[in-house]
Structures are given as C-alpha cells and as structure tokens.
Write a protein that holds these residues in place. Structure first.
Motif, PDB file in Angstrom:
ATOM      1  N   ALA A  93      49.170  36.678  38.096  1.00  0.00           N
ATOM      2  CA  ALA A  93      49.973  36.286  39.258  1.00  0.00           C
ATOM      3  C   ALA A  93      49.591  37.053  40.518  1.00  0.00           C
ATOM      4  N   ALA A  94      49.524  38.353  40.426  1.00  0.00           N
ATOM      5  CA  ALA A  94      49.215  39.163  41.605  1.00  0.00           C
ATOM      6  C   ALA A  94      47.806  38.881  42.115  1.00  0.00           C
ATOM      7  N   ILE A  95      46.894  38.608  41.223  1.00  0.00           N
ATOM      8  CA  ILE A  95      45.526  38.278  41.628  1.00  0.00           C
ATOM      9  C   ILE A  95      45.517  36.951  42.379  1.00  0.00           C
ATOM     10  N   LEU A  96      46.209  35.954  41.834  1.00  0.00           N
ATOM     11  CA  LEU A  96      46.233  34.641  42.468  1.00  0.00           C
ATOM     12  C   LEU A  96      46.947  34.667  43.817  1.00  0.00           C
ATOM     13  N   GLU A  97      47.933  35.535  43.958  1.00  0.00           N
ATOM     14  CA  GLU A  97      48.655  35.661  45.221  1.00  0.00           C
ATOM     15  C   GLU A  97      47.981  36.656  46.165  1.00  0.00           C
ATOM     16  N   ARG A  98      46.840  37.188  45.746  1.00  0.00           N
ATOM     17  CA  ARG A  98      46.040  38.134  46.538  1.00  0.00           C
ATOM     18  C   ARG A  98      46.786  39.422  46.876  1.00  0.00           C
ATOM     19  N   SER A  99      47.703  39.820  45.985  1.00  0.00           N
ATOM     20  CA  SER A  99      48.407  41.087  46.206  1.00  0.00           C
ATOM     21  C   SER A  99      47.910  42.170  45.255  1.00  0.00           C
ATOM     22  N   ALA A 100      46.892  41.858  44.470  1.00  0.00           N
ATOM     23  CA  ALA A 100      46.253  42.841  43.586  1.00  0.00           C
ATOM     24  C   ALA A 100      44.742  42.682  43.713  1.00  0.00           C
ATOM     25  N   PRO A 101      44.032  43.788  43.616  1.00  0.00           N
ATOM     26  CA  PRO A 101      42.569  43.696  43.731  1.00  0.00           C
ATOM     27  C   PRO A 101      41.939  43.097  42.482  1.00  0.00           C
ATOM     28  N   CYS A 102      40.798  42.468  42.685  1.00  0.00           N
ATOM     29  CA  CYS A 102      39.981  41.999  41.563  1.00  0.00           C
ATOM     30  C   CYS A 102      38.557  41.853  42.069  1.00  0.00           C
ATOM     31  N   HIS A 103      37.639  41.744  41.152  1.00  0.00           N
ATOM     32  CA  HIS A 103      36.235  41.541  41.493  1.00  0.00           C
ATOM     33  C   HIS A 103      35.944  40.055  41.345  1.00  0.00           C
ATOM     34  N   ARG A 104      36.062  39.314  42.450  1.00  0.00           N
ATOM     35  CA  ARG A 104      35.835  37.867  42.432  1.00  0.00           C
ATOM     36  C   ARG A 104      34.343  37.591  42.325  1.00  0.00           C
ATOM     37  N   ILE A 105      33.985  36.766  41.344  1.00  0.00           N
ATOM     38  CA  ILE A 105      32.593  36.340  41.207  1.00  0.00           C
ATOM     39  C   ILE A 105      32.387  35.117  42.099  1.00  0.00           C
ATOM     40  N   PHE A 106      33.273  34.136  41.987  1.00  0.00           N
ATOM     41  CA  PHE A 106      33.330  33.028  42.925  1.00  0.00           C
ATOM     42  C   PHE A 106      34.681  32.352  42.799  1.00  0.00           C
ATOM     43  N   GLU A 107      35.017  31.581  43.824  1.00  0.00           N
ATOM     44  CA  GLU A 107      36.292  30.878  43.839  1.00  0.00           C
ATOM     45  C   GLU A 107      36.082  29.512  44.477  1.00  0.00           C
ATOM     46  N   THR A 108      36.702  28.501  43.889  1.00  0.00           N
ATOM     47  CA  THR A 108      36.710  27.157  44.450  1.00  0.00           C
ATOM     48  C   THR A 108      38.170  26.745  44.623  1.00  0.00           C
ATOM     49  N   LYS A 109      38.382  25.540  45.081  1.00  0.00           N
ATOM     50  CA  LYS A 109      39.745  25.029  45.221  1.00  0.00           C
ATOM     51  C   LYS A 109      40.459  24.989  43.868  1.00  0.00           C
ATOM     52  N   GLU A 110      39.712  24.741  42.791  1.00  0.00           N
ATOM     53  CA  GLU A 110      40.301  24.561  41.462  1.00  0.00           C
ATOM     54  C   GLU A 110      40.259  25.787  40.568  1.00  0.00           C
ATOM     55  N   ALA A 111      39.311  26.690  40.779  1.00  0.00           N
ATOM     56  CA  ALA A 111      39.109  27.778  39.816  1.00  0.00           C
ATOM     57  C   ALA A 111      38.790  29.102  40.500  1.00  0.00           C
ATOM     58  N   LEU A 112      39.225  30.166  39.846  1.00  0.00           N
ATOM     59  CA  LEU A 112      38.859  31.524  40.234  1.00  0.00           C
ATOM     60  C   LEU A 112      38.092  32.119  39.065  1.00  0.00           C
ATOM     61  N   VAL A 113      36.932  32.686  39.358  1.00  0.00           N
ATOM     62  CA  VAL A 113      36.137  33.366  38.340  1.00  0.00           C
ATOM     63  C   VAL A 113      36.046  34.822  38.763  1.00  0.00           C
ATOM     64  N   LEU A 114      36.520  35.697  37.871  1.00  0.00           N
ATOM     65  CA  LEU A 114      36.536  37.118  38.206  1.00  0.00           C
ATOM     66  C   LEU A 114      35.952  37.946  37.080  1.00  0.00           C
ATOM     67  N   LEU A 115      35.520  39.133  37.439  1.00  0.00           N
ATOM     68  CA  LEU A 115      34.993  40.081  36.465  1.00  0.00           C
ATOM     69  C   LEU A 115      36.144  40.585  35.622  1.00  0.00           C
ATOM     70  N   ASN A 116      35.977  40.589  34.322  1.00  0.00           N
ATOM     71  CA  ASN A 116      37.016  41.079  33.417  1.00  0.00           C
ATOM     72  C   ASN A 116      36.931  42.599  33.380  1.00  0.00           C
ATOM     73  N   THR A 117      37.946  43.258  33.921  1.00  0.00           N
ATOM     74  CA  THR A 117      37.947  44.721  33.977  1.00  0.00           C
ATOM     75  C   THR A 117      38.780  45.355  32.873  1.00  0.00           C
ATOM     76  N   HIS A 118      39.220  44.562  31.905  1.00  0.00           N
ATOM     77  CA  HIS A 118      39.963  45.118  30.774  1.00  0.00           C
ATOM     78  C   HIS A 118      39.073  46.121  30.055  1.00  0.00           C
ATOM     79  N   PRO A 119      39.604  47.274  29.666  1.00  0.00           N
ATOM     80  CA  PRO A 119      38.774  48.314  29.039  1.00  0.00           C
ATOM     81  C   PRO A 119      38.065  47.871  27.757  1.00  0.00           C
ATOM     82  N   GLN A 120      38.602  46.894  27.053  1.00  0.00           N
ATOM     83  CA  GLN A 120      37.965  46.450  25.813  1.00  0.00           C
ATOM     84  C   GLN A 120      37.017  45.266  26.019  1.00  0.00           C
ATOM     85  N   ALA A 121      36.907  44.775  27.234  1.00  0.00           N
ATOM     86  CA  ALA A 121      36.010  43.639  27.509  1.00  0.00           C
ATOM     87  C   ALA A 121      34.563  44.112  27.490  1.00  0.00           C
TER      88      ALA A 121
END
Length: 139
Positions: free
Chosen positions: A18-46
C-alpha cells in the motif's frame, strides 16, 4: 498509515504494498506502466536480483488466482519484460515467475535461476500432481 488505510478500504489485514503504491514508502522501481509496477524485492530472504510485479491500482482481489482473466492480464503482460531485465542484470540462465497464492494484493515474484558461472538458486516448491489432460482441469 497508508498501509493500514489501504488495507482497511479492502477489508483486509495490513497490505505491504500500500505505501509503495501510494508513494509514501521508498522502493527500487525497475519500471512502471499504467497497469503494473515492477520493483526490486528487498526482502532479506529474496535471492539477489529478484523482482516483484504487481498491479498499480487496487483491484479488490487478494491474489492473482482470484482475479478474472481480463484483469489479471493487464499486469501479467509485463512479466516477460521483467523476467528479461532480471535475467540480464544478474546474468542468470533463466528465471522463475512465481505468483503468490496468498496476501493482501496480487503479485508475482520474478526470481533469477542459475548464474552463468554455475551458481544455482534453490527454490522450494510444493509437490504438484499432474493427472489428466488440460480439459479435465478446466471442468
């Protein structure tokens, strides 16, 4: 706060996207379109270089498997591009696209496979029995 409000509107537990989609939390965006957001998975086990593909709007479904085909197709169509970018960035021999079967927002993990230098990524997957033909599965 955005995570709680986003989840409350959908009547579910706190949504990690939610916070990522509302742009209130940081993330490493790989690319974004009108339909999809692709981001780097920063989970420690990823695995290193793993990505997550998710719809950019609230779709009202917890998982990809709950969505009508037409709605799922709008964000899933971006998986090949995400997979190529992960594979090229890591130098992996392949990728595994793993839709999540639970959660508060549909998403698909894009995980790099073995690296060219021989490094392998071990993925735990449940055992699946493939009995019958495709027509039987769709019944």
């Amino acid at each position: 706060e955005a995570r709680r409000r986003f989840a409350a509107e959908a009547g579910e537990a706190e949504c990690p996207f939610a916070a990522i989609l509302e742009r209130s939390a940081p993330c490493h965006r790989i690319f974004e379109t009108k339909e999809a957001l692709v981001l780097l998975n920063t989970h420690p086990q990823a695995p290193r270089g793993a990505a997550v593909v998710l719809p950019t709007r609230r779709v009202g479904y917890a998982t990809l498997f709950d969505m009508p085909d037409e709605e799922a197709a709008l964000f899933v169509e971006h998986l090949p591009r995400a997979a190529r970018l992960v594979q090229e960035a890591i130098g992996s021999q392949g990728v595994c696209c793993l839709p999540q079967a639970s959660g508060a927002h549909p998403h698909v993990h894009v995980l790099p496979g073995g690296a060219e230098e021989g490094e392998k990524t071990t993925l735990a997957a449940p055992e699946v029995a493939f009995d019958g033909a495709g027509e039987a599965w769709e019944a």
